[in-house]
Design a protein around this motif. Structure first.
Motif, PDB file in Angstrom:
ATOM      1  N   ARG A   1      61.916  35.568   0.810  1.00 59.76           N
ATOM      2  CA  ARG A   1      61.782  34.864  -0.469  1.00 59.76           C
ATOM      3  C   ARG A   1      60.753  35.558  -1.357  1.00 59.76           C
ATOM      4  O   ARG A   1      60.939  35.679  -2.567  1.00 59.76           O
ATOM      5  N   ALA A   2      59.661  36.010  -0.755  1.00 61.21           N
ATOM      6  CA  ALA A   2      58.631  36.723  -1.514  1.00 61.21           C
ATOM      7  C   ALA A   2      59.170  38.043  -2.064  1.00 61.21           C
ATOM      8  O   ALA A   2      58.851  38.437  -3.193  1.00 61.21           O
ATOM      9  N   LEU A   3      59.985  38.728  -1.277  1.00 64.34           N
ATOM     10  CA  LEU A   3      60.563  39.993  -1.737  1.00 64.34           C
ATOM     11  C   LEU A   3      61.550  39.776  -2.880  1.00 64.34           C
ATOM     12  O   LEU A   3      61.619  40.569  -3.824  1.00 64.34           O
ATOM     13  N   ILE A   4      62.298  38.708  -2.813  1.00 66.09           N
ATOM     14  CA  ILE A   4      63.303  38.436  -3.844  1.00 66.09           C
ATOM     15  C   ILE A   4      62.649  38.043  -5.169  1.00 66.09           C
ATOM     16  O   ILE A   4      62.984  38.571  -6.237  1.00 66.09           O
ATOM     17  N   ASP A   5      61.688  37.116  -5.102  1.00 65.30           N
ATOM     18  CA  ASP A   5      61.133  36.515  -6.321  1.00 65.30           C
ATOM     19  C   ASP A   5      59.801  37.101  -6.766  1.00 65.30           C
ATOM     20  O   ASP A   5      59.376  36.867  -7.896  1.00 65.30           O
ATOM     21  N   GLY A   6      59.108  37.801  -5.860  1.00 63.91           N
ATOM     22  CA  GLY A   6      57.769  38.262  -6.185  1.00 63.91           C
ATOM     23  C   GLY A   6      56.765  37.130  -6.230  1.00 63.91           C
ATOM     24  O   GLY A   6      55.659  37.276  -6.765  1.00 63.91           O
ATOM     25  N   LYS A   7      57.106  35.983  -5.642  1.00 65.50           N
ATOM     26  CA  LYS A   7      56.231  34.818  -5.585  1.00 65.50           C
ATOM     27  C   LYS A   7      56.830  33.816  -4.598  1.00 65.50           C
ATOM     28  O   LYS A   7      58.015  33.919  -4.219  1.00 65.50           O
ATOM     29  N   VAL A   8      56.014  32.854  -4.174  1.00 59.38           N
ATOM     30  CA  VAL A   8      56.488  31.755  -3.332  1.00 59.38           C
ATOM     31  C   VAL A   8      55.927  30.478  -3.923  1.00 59.38           C
ATOM     32  O   VAL A   8      54.704  30.314  -4.025  1.00 59.38           O
ATOM     33  N   THR A   9      56.813  29.566  -4.329  1.00 57.61           N
ATOM     34  CA  THR A   9      56.412  28.363  -5.040  1.00 57.61           C
ATOM     35  C   THR A   9      57.071  27.136  -4.424  1.00 57.61           C
ATOM     36  O   THR A   9      57.804  27.230  -3.424  1.00 57.61           O
ATOM     37  N   LEU A  10      56.855  25.985  -5.053  1.00 57.88           N
ATOM     38  CA  LEU A  10      57.486  24.748  -4.599  1.00 57.88           C
ATOM     39  C   LEU A  10      59.005  24.871  -4.579  1.00 57.88           C
ATOM     40  O   LEU A  10      59.672  24.324  -3.696  1.00 57.88           O
ATOM     41  N   ASP A  11      59.543  25.596  -5.538  1.00 56.75           N
ATOM     42  CA  ASP A  11      60.997  25.719  -5.641  1.00 56.75           C
ATOM     43  C   ASP A  11      61.588  26.724  -4.660  1.00 56.75           C
ATOM     44  O   ASP A  11      62.818  26.880  -4.601  1.00 56.75           O
ATOM     45  N   SER A  12      60.747  27.397  -3.881  1.00 60.12           N
ATOM     46  CA  SER A  12      61.247  28.384  -2.917  1.00 60.12           C
ATOM     47  C   SER A  12      61.898  27.741  -1.702  1.00 60.12           C
ATOM     48  O   SER A  12      62.545  28.438  -0.904  1.00 60.12           O
ATOM     49  N   PHE A  13      61.740  26.410  -1.551  1.00 62.49           N
ATOM     50  CA  PHE A  13      62.166  25.775  -0.310  1.00 62.49           C
ATOM     51  C   PHE A  13      63.199  24.673  -0.527  1.00 62.49           C
ATOM     52  O   PHE A  13      63.340  23.775   0.290  1.00 62.49           O
ATOM     53  N   THR A  14      63.927  24.766  -1.631  1.00 65.26           N
ATOM     54  CA  THR A  14      65.085  23.905  -1.797  1.00 65.26           C
ATOM     55  C   THR A  14      66.237  24.470  -0.965  1.00 65.26           C
ATOM     56  O   THR A  14      66.244  25.652  -0.591  1.00 65.26           O
ATOM     57  N   ASP A  15      67.216  23.645  -0.672  1.00 70.28           N
ATOM     58  CA  ASP A  15      68.390  24.146   0.051  1.00 70.28           C
ATOM     59  C   ASP A  15      69.125  25.189  -0.776  1.00 70.28           C
ATOM     60  O   ASP A  15      69.687  26.155  -0.235  1.00 70.28           O
ATOM     61  N   GLU A  16      69.135  24.999  -2.095  1.00 70.52           N
ATOM     62  CA  GLU A  16      69.786  25.971  -2.965  1.00 70.52           C
ATOM     63  C   GLU A  16      69.123  27.340  -2.848  1.00 70.52           C
ATOM     64  O   GLU A  16      69.810  28.367  -2.767  1.00 70.52           O
ATOM     65  N   ALA A  17      67.768  27.347  -2.819  1.00 69.57           N
ATOM     66  CA  ALA A  17      67.060  28.623  -2.677  1.00 69.57           C
ATOM     67  C   ALA A  17      67.338  29.251  -1.318  1.00 69.57           C
ATOM     68  O   ALA A  17      67.548  30.464  -1.202  1.00 69.57           O
ATOM     69  N   ARG A  18      67.326  28.415  -0.276  1.00 75.17           N
ATOM     70  CA  ARG A  18      67.544  28.945   1.080  1.00 75.17           C
ATOM     71  C   ARG A  18      68.902  29.625   1.209  1.00 75.17           C
ATOM     72  O   ARG A  18      69.026  30.671   1.858  1.00 75.17           O
ATOM     73  N   PHE A  19      69.949  29.044   0.606  1.00 73.22           N
ATOM     74  CA  PHE A  19      71.293  29.557   0.837  1.00 73.22           C
ATOM     75  C   PHE A  19      71.822  30.407  -0.319  1.00 73.22           C
ATOM     76  O   PHE A  19      73.026  30.614  -0.439  1.00 73.22           O
ATOM     77  N   ALA A  20      70.919  30.922  -1.144  1.00 71.65           N
ATOM     78  CA  ALA A  20      71.315  31.886  -2.162  1.00 71.65           C
ATOM     79  C   ALA A  20      71.848  33.150  -1.461  1.00 71.65           C
ATOM     80  O   ALA A  20      71.315  33.564  -0.422  1.00 71.65           O
ATOM     81  N   PRO A  21      72.888  33.785  -1.983  1.00 74.02           N
ATOM     82  CA  PRO A  21      73.541  34.934  -1.297  1.00 74.02           C
ATOM     83  C   PRO A  21      72.588  36.065  -0.932  1.00 74.02           C
ATOM     84  O   PRO A  21      72.709  36.661   0.145  1.00 74.02           O
ATOM     85  N   GLU A  22      71.614  36.353  -1.826  1.00 72.23           N
ATOM     86  CA  GLU A  22      70.721  37.477  -1.553  1.00 72.23           C
ATOM     87  C   GLU A  22      69.776  37.202  -0.378  1.00 72.23           C
ATOM     88  O   GLU A  22      69.236  38.130   0.223  1.00 72.23           O
TER      89      GLU A  22
END
Length: 460
Positions: A336-357
């Motif tokens: 997640r850190a590599l993808i976004d360059g940050k880790v936030t509250l929104d990094s741990f939604t199910d949508e974020a977890r199952f994003a294709p990348e």
């Protein structure tokens, strides 16, 4: 280490220290740090009530039971009984895994602060009494964890918040209630039979309940003792009591417990304000990934990711099942850190977890647990190498905290404000956010009506 003889009278001796430890004994540094952790806990609870499902489910359950309106449920807009409010608020304060981290590992705020808030609001106490109760409850948990010598999380039979949290909640609530030494001994005897939580529930809704339940049973035990309910007044040293059952006498050091109040563990060894809303063992890989991310043009250029780190199986989760489960995955947090360059509250939604990348990179990641890196605070390094498609490789070592100096340099207030505002703004408008921050920052000078104002604001 302890013997049957050396721990005789332990409960009475520690209770005497607890009763004697008062606000006037606090150093200026202790007061400053205590205000910081108070503010952090309140802000994180506001965000937690909104960001994740468990607090809402617990709130729905409490509403159906129709608890008497005694104390505020943070972020969810209603009041219920003191004990129900403390359980829900404890869940909200912990569910994001964003509250401060301690050494030995534990969660000292969500386990006792909600109990203190509930009884203080109900009985019209001042902010000074709230902060004093918090310091006393945190000190109880810190000393008990240190005395247990259970620093390696692989060797802890129970999740520490459920094991020592109820003690802290009892001590903190007992202070606000004004219990004397006899009532405090009864309260600890009662709560001693209500401790324990299972590590197997890490990554599920139930983990936050370990902290909420600690506040619930701690407050409830103090209330029962106040009314004359009895428990074993020698609960720590009893033959089948707390120390023997949870730690064993041979591994326990009663002198560490009896150092209670002599040097506050809020100051030494201190705590770390979490910069990321995830398990502390994931912070080293996040820091490593963020450092290397700055040197990579695009994640599409990544051929392979190799990580070697802490020997801690419960954070070895190659493909977490949910966003919440991702908070306990060294693999997911790094990706997640590599993808976004940050880790936030929104990094741990199910949508974020199952994003294709995400799965694309998880399938390129190899993680090895090194048995030579113990599962202890300050030793959870993460070695990371990213192999790029052009044949180049980038390597670094991540630490947690980033400066690898746990507890010695608390996050400066000006930097902390960004986290507080981010959390409060999930539920509050800018005016109320700034007012809540101001009230939290001066908690020990708040009059009863000002403390009530804070609770009214954060109830939302």
């Amino acid at each position: 280490m302890s013997t049957k003889e050396s721990i005789q009278g332990l409960t009475k001796r520690i209770c005497e220290k607890i009763i004697a430890f008062q606000y006037d004994d606090f150093s200026d540094e202790l007061k400053k740090r205590s205000r910081q952790i108070f503010a952090d806990g309140i802000a994180v609870a506001v965000a937690g009530s909104f960001q994740e499902a468990p607090p809402k489910i617990m709130a729905e359950n409490a509403r159906e039971m129709g608890g008497k309106e005694q104390a505020s449920v943070i972020g969810l807009g209603f009041k219920t009984s003191m004990t129900q409010a403390s359980m829900i608020n404890g869940g909200s304060m912990h569910v994001l895994d964003y509250e401060p981290m301690w050494n030995p590992p534990n969660h000292q705020l969500s386990t006792c602060l909600p109990a203190i808030l509930a009884v203080a609001e109900n009985r019209g106490r001042s902010g000074k009494e709230v902060l004093t109760g918090l310091v006393k409850g945190v000190e109880m948990m810190c000393c008990m964890r240190a005395a247990s010598n259970q620093t390696n999380l692989n060797n802890v039979p129970f999740h520490p918040p459920g094991m020592v949290g109820p003690l802290g909640a009892t001590v903190g609530a007992a202070h606000v209630m004004g219990l004397d030494i006899d009532k405090l001994r009864y309260a600890l005897g009662i709560v001693g039979s209500r401790c324990g939580s299972l590590m197997a529930n890490t990554g599920t809704h139930t983990k936050c309940l370990h902290c909420g339940q600690s506040s619930y049973v701690g407050l409830d035990s103090a209330l029962l003792a106040e009314k004359g309910f009895t428990g074993n007044t020698d609960i720590f040293e009893a033959a089948n009591g707390y120390v023997v059952s949870f730690f064993g006498i041979d591994d326990f050091n009663e002198e560490v417990l009896l150092s209670y109040g002599e040097k506050s563990r809020i100051v030494d060894p201190g705590y770390e304000v979490k910069p990321y809303p995830s398990n502390f063992a994931t912070h080293a890989p996040i820091n490593a990934a963020l450092e290397l991310r700055e040197k990579i043009d695009s994640i599409s250029n990544i051929e392979r990711i190799v990580m070697v780190g802490v020997n801690l199986p419960y954070v070895n989760r190659p493909f977490p099942k949910t966003g919440l489960d991702g908070k306990f995955s060294v693999q997911y947090t790094a990706v997640r850190a590599l993808i976004d360059g940050k880790v936030t509250l929104d990094s741990f939604t199910d949508e974020a977890r199952f994003a294709p990348e995400v799965d694309m990179l998880l399938n390129k990641l190899e993680f090895t647990m090194d048995p030579n890196i113990p599962a202890e605070i300050g030793k959870a390094n993460m070695y990371m190498t990213i192999h790029l498609k052009d044949g180049n490789a980038l390597s670094t070592v991540g630490y947690a905290p980033r400066n690898n100096n746990f507890g010695k340099e608390p996050l400066p207030w000006e930097e902390h404000l960004a986290k507080l505002r981010s959390c409060f703004s999930t539920r509050l408008n800018p005016v109320k956010t700034e007012r809540a921050i101001d009230l939290c920052a001066s908690i020990d000078s708040l009059r009863t009506e000002e403390f009530k104002e804070l609770m009214d604001i954060i109830r939302c």
